[in-house]
Design an enzyme around this catalytic site. Structure first.
Site, PDB file in Angstrom:
ATOM      1  N   MET A  37      -5.135   8.643 -18.994  1.00 26.42           N
ATOM      2  CA  MET A  37      -5.909   9.111 -17.810  1.00 26.42           C
ATOM      3  C   MET A  37      -6.650   8.101 -16.680  1.00 26.42           C
ATOM      4  O   MET A  37      -7.059   6.758 -16.887  1.00 26.42           O
ATOM      5  CB  MET A  37      -7.133   9.608 -18.357  1.00 26.42           C
ATOM      6  CG  MET A  37      -7.111  10.469 -19.849  1.00 26.42           C
ATOM      7  SD  MET A  37      -8.403  11.275 -20.386  1.00 26.42           S
ATOM      8  CE  MET A  37      -8.587  12.371 -19.180  1.00 26.42           C
ATOM      9  N   ASP A  38      -6.868   8.667 -15.994  1.00 22.93           N
ATOM     10  CA  ASP A  38      -7.480   8.239 -14.114  1.00 22.93           C
ATOM     11  C   ASP A  38      -6.311   7.313 -13.736  1.00 22.93           C
ATOM     12  O   ASP A  38      -6.933   6.198 -12.537  1.00 22.93           O
ATOM     13  CB  ASP A  38      -9.289   7.524 -15.358  1.00 22.93           C
ATOM     14  CG  ASP A  38      -9.959   7.991 -14.861  1.00 22.93           C
ATOM     15  OD1 ASP A  38      -9.869   9.226 -14.172  1.00 22.93           O
ATOM     16  OD2 ASP A  38     -11.169   8.151 -15.298  1.00 22.93           O
ATOM     17  N   ASP A  46       4.046  18.176 -13.090  1.00 22.87           N
ATOM     18  CA  ASP A  46       2.767  17.464 -13.715  1.00 22.87           C
ATOM     19  C   ASP A  46       1.799  17.547 -14.790  1.00 22.87           C
ATOM     20  O   ASP A  46       2.066  19.294 -14.966  1.00 22.87           O
ATOM     21  CB  ASP A  46       1.713  17.985 -12.881  1.00 22.87           C
ATOM     22  CG  ASP A  46       0.673  16.703 -12.458  1.00 22.87           C
ATOM     23  OD1 ASP A  46       0.886  15.887 -13.037  1.00 22.87           O
ATOM     24  OD2 ASP A  46      -0.529  17.419 -12.705  1.00 22.87           O
ATOM     25  N   GLU A  47       0.879  17.000 -15.767  1.00 25.01           N
ATOM     26  CA  GLU A  47       0.997  16.977 -16.925  1.00 25.01           C
ATOM     27  C   GLU A  47       1.705  17.627 -17.831  1.00 25.01           C
ATOM     28  O   GLU A  47       1.704  18.496 -18.641  1.00 25.01           O
ATOM     29  CB  GLU A  47      -0.385  18.458 -16.712  1.00 25.01           C
ATOM     30  CG  GLU A  47      -1.263  18.576 -16.154  1.00 25.01           C
ATOM     31  CD  GLU A  47      -2.324  16.699 -16.464  1.00 25.01           C
ATOM     32  OE1 GLU A  47      -1.767  16.645 -17.411  1.00 25.01           O
ATOM     33  OE2 GLU A  47      -3.254  17.055 -15.505  1.00 25.01           O
ATOM     34  N   ALA A  48       3.462  16.781 -17.897  1.00 21.14           N
ATOM     35  CA  ALA A  48       4.152  17.159 -18.504  1.00 21.14           C
ATOM     36  C   ALA A  48       3.946  16.725 -20.202  1.00 21.14           C
ATOM     37  O   ALA A  48       5.178  17.762 -20.965  1.00 21.14           O
ATOM     38  CB  ALA A  48       5.485  16.339 -18.196  1.00 21.14           C
TER      39      ALA A  48
END
Length: 239
Positions: free
Chosen positions: A50-51, A125-127
């Site tokens: 994350m980030d 995205d967010e796969a």
């Protein structure tokens, strides 16, 4: 139709060929409507904690390809906004198609083609939150329909275990790259793992996917830690 024309090989990998394409030349010599050689598509997976800027990179990738005349679709699943869009922590946003359990990515692309809309690539995205069938569909689009697929997501969950979709992407992708934007643990070491924090404590049991954020005020928040402090459950000094 002449016998010669009937016998000529026809490439069906791209439903909307460019005006200069001659199907009688055969698939190997044919170029798609975006000018790239057919059968050159790839499945690429970009991952990180994350980030680290995964969604930002996804939007940048989409922008770069669109500037060169390519046409694509942007998809996401469980974006932090809880809406059908890709959002980033630095304020960028882009409309997207929400990937549900019942959505077939192949039907999504082929439906666009049937409506006369060219699709050269997918930005996913967010796969890591997609299901395993979606990953197989990505590979099908690359191999059978010559569509580039760029997937972005986490590798591991709050327990430090691989997401099933991420594992399958590691197994199937033509290339895998860790995003190089460095994320730091509170101690200054490189952040590697995504800790789930509830009530000021690192939790290690629960549903694999729970919506949260990295801000301190969230009921369920996530904090990137180095391996040492993830395993110890130490979140660092608090003000």
């Amino acid at each position: 139709m002449t016998d010669d024309a009937a016998a000529a090989p026809i490439c069906l990998a791209r439903p909307l060929p460019g005006p200069d394409d001659d199907p009688r030349r055969g698939c190997a010599a044919t170029r798609g409507a975006d000018g790239r050689p057919l059968h050159a598509a790839a499945l690429r997976f970009f991952w990180g904690p994350m980030d680290c800027g995964k969604s930002t990179m996804a939007l940048q990738m989409n922008h770069n390809h669109a500037r060169q005349g390519r046409r694509g679709l942007v998809t996401t699943r469980i974006d932090r906004s809880l809406g059908p869009q890709v959002t980033t922590r630095i304020g960028l946003a882009h409309a997207a198609i929400e990937v549900t359990d019942g959505l077939d990515l192949r039907d999504l692309v082929r439906g666009a083609w049937a409506d006369g809309v060219r699709v050269d690539y997918l930005i996913c995205d967010e796969a890591s939150f997609y299901n395993l069938e979606h990953i197989e569909q990505m590979a099908d689009l690359v191999d059978n329909d010559d569509v580039d697929v760029y997937a972005f997501g986490l590798a591991t969950d709050f327990r430090s275990c691989l997401f099933p979709a991420a594992r399958r992407l590691f197994e199937l992708a033509d290339s895998v790259a860790r995003i190089q934007v460095e994320v730091l643990c509170w101690c200054g070491r490189e952040g590697l793992l995504n800790a789930r924090v509830i009530g000021g404590r690192v939790v290690r049991e629960g549903e694999q996917v729970v919506i949260g954020d990295t801000v301190d005020t969230a009921d369920v928040r996530y904090q990137v830690l180095c391996r040492r402090h993830y395993r110890a459950g130490e979140l660092g000094p608090r003000d």
